[in-house]
Design a protein around this motif. Structure first.
Motif, short mmCIF file in Angstrom:
data_model
loop_
_atom_site.label_atom_id
_atom_site.label_comp_id
_atom_site.label_asym_id
_atom_site.label_seq_id
_atom_site.Cartn_x
_atom_site.Cartn_y
_atom_site.Cartn_z
N ASP A 1 -0.04 5.98 0.73
CA ASP A 1 -1.04 6.39 0.93
C ASP A 1 -2.58 6.05 1.37
N GLY A 2 -2.59 4.42 1.73
CA GLY A 2 -3.91 4.18 1.91
C GLY A 2 -4.18 3.55 0.76
N LYS A 3 -3.69 3.40 -0.46
CA LYS A 3 -4.47 2.74 -1.70
C LYS A 3 -3.59 1.32 -2.35
N THR A 4 -3.58 0.55 -2.20
CA THR A 4 -3.20 -0.84 -2.34
C THR A 4 -2.14 -0.44 -4.05
N VAL A 5 -1.54 -1.19 -4.05
CA VAL A 5 -0.47 -0.98 -4.84
C VAL A 5 -0.45 -2.70 -5.38
N THR A 6 -1.13 -2.49 -6.61
CA THR A 6 -1.06 -3.94 -7.73
C THR A 6 -0.47 -3.86 -8.62
N LYS B 1 0.44 -1.09 -0.19
CA LYS B 1 -0.14 -0.09 0.05
C LYS B 1 0.89 1.43 -0.37
N ALA C 1 2.34 4.80 -8.46
CA ALA C 1 2.22 5.01 -6.59
C ALA C 1 2.87 6.74 -6.08
N GLY D 1 1.02 9.54 -7.58
CA GLY D 1 -0.35 9.34 -7.21
C GLY D 1 -0.54 10.14 -5.90
N LYS E 1 -5.07 -7.18 -9.09
CA LYS E 1 -5.59 -7.68 -8.25
C LYS E 1 -4.61 -7.74 -7.07
#
Length: 271
Positions: A242-247, A240, A268, A271, A252
Motif C-alpha cells: 500500500d505504498g508503505k515500506t514494510v520493515t 512495500k 501491513a 493497515g 528501517k
C-alpha cells in the motif's frame, strides 16, 4: 703506353663510372620509392587501426543497445509498459507485497534463504500477491553484468511460468548457487543454466536455455531496471505494501527472520 691508349682508357673508365653511378642512382631511387610506399601503407594501417579502435570504443555495448531498444520482447505472464509489471499470486488476494531485489545482492540472498519460503507459501495460500521489481545497480557499483544477465534469465523463466520464475529466483539466491557480491558468476550464461537445472520446470528446457543464451529478454531486463530506478527505492531488499515500506519492528530495514516478517506482514495487511 701511347697517349692515345691512355686517353682511351681514361675515357672508358669515366664512362664505366658514369654508368655505375646511374645504375646506383636508379637502385637508390627504387629503394626510396619502396620505403616510402611501405611507410605509407604502415601509416594507413595504423590510422585504420586507430580509427577502427575508436569506432569500437564508441560502439555501444550489448547492454547499452538493449537499454536503448525501442522494440522490447516481454516474457509471458507480465503486463504494463514493456511488460515490466510482474505480479504473481491469486487474483482474489486484495493486497500486494512489492518486492525490490537485485540478483547479486547478498542481503537479498539472506532474505530469500530465510523468508523466501514463507513468502511463497503466503502467495500460494492467497494471503497476498507479490509484485517483483528487479534492480541491476550492483553491476554499476561492483562492475559487471551479472545483475542484468540474471534478470534477463529470470524473464526467460517467467516466460515458462510464474512458478518457474519463483523457483528459479529461489535457486539463484540459494546458499548453494549465490556467489559473493564481488564474484560476477551470473554474467555467464552457462552458470545461469546450471542453476536452472535445479528447477524441474527449467531442467533441460531447450527453449529457456536458448532465451538465456540469445539474450531474448535483455531489453526487458533493462526496462525493468529503469522501473526500479524510477521507483525511488534506494536499496535492496525493500518491501512495500500500500505504498508503505514494510520493515522489522523498530527498524528501517526489511525483516530478515520469519518471526520479524510475519509480524510486519500482519501489521501491513491490517493497515
Amino acid at each position: 703506353m701511347s697517349n692515345r691508349n691512355s686517353q682511351a682508357n681514361k675515357s672508358a673508365a669515366r664512362e664505366r663510372l658514369r654508368v655505375e653511378r646511374e645504375r646506383q642512382a636508379k637502385k637508390d631511387k627504387v629503394r626510396k620509392q619502396v620505403v616510402v610506399a611501405v611507410s605509407v601503407v604502415a601509416v594507413l594501417a595504423i590510422a585504420g587501426g586507430v580509427s577502427y579502435g575508436v569506432m569500437q570504443l564508441n560502439k555501444p555495448s550489448g547492454w547499452e543497445a538493449a537499454a536503448d531498444a525501442k522494440n522490447v520482447t516481454a516474457p509471458k505472464n507480465t503486463s504494463g509498459d514493456d511488460g515490466t509489471t510482474v505480479v504473481i499470486g491469486e487474483s482474489s488476494a486484495k493486497k500486494t507485497l512489492e518486492l525490490y531485489e537485485d540478483s547479486r545482492c547478498p542481503i537479498c540472498a539472506t532474505f530469500e534463504q530465510t523468508v523466501g519460503e514463507t513468502v511463497a507459501k503466503d502467495v500460494e495460500a492467497g494471503k497476498y500477491k507479490v509484485k517483483y521489481v528487479g534492480a541491476t545497480f550492483i553491476d554499476n557499483s561492483d562492475n559487471g553484468e551479472g545483475s542484468k544477465n540474471a534478470l534477463s534469465a529470470l524473464g526467460a523463466a517467467l516466460d515458462v511460468s510464474p512458478e518457474a520464475f519463483l523457483d528459479y529466483k529461489a535457486a539463484l539466491y540459494s546458499a548453494k548457487y549465490h556467489p559473493e557480491e564481488s564474484q560476477d558468476k551470473f554474467a555467464k550464461d552457462s552458470y545461469l543454466i546450471e542453476v536452472a537445472d535445479s528447477v524441474d520446470a527449467l531442467k533441460g528446457n531447450s527453449a529457456f536455455q536458448k532465451d538465456v543464451e540469445d539474450g531474448t529478454y535483455d531489453a526487458w531486463a533493462m526496462k525493468m531496471s529503469k522501473a526500479f530506478d524510477k521507483s525511488g527505492v534506494e536499496g535492496t531488499p525493500t518491501l512495500k505494501m500500500d505504498g508503505k515500506t514494510v520493515t522489522a519492528e523498530g527498524s528501517k530495514n526489511a525483516p530478515m527472520t520469519v518471526a520479524e516478517f510475519n509480524a510486519a506482514i500482519t501489521k501491513a495487511l491490517k493497515g
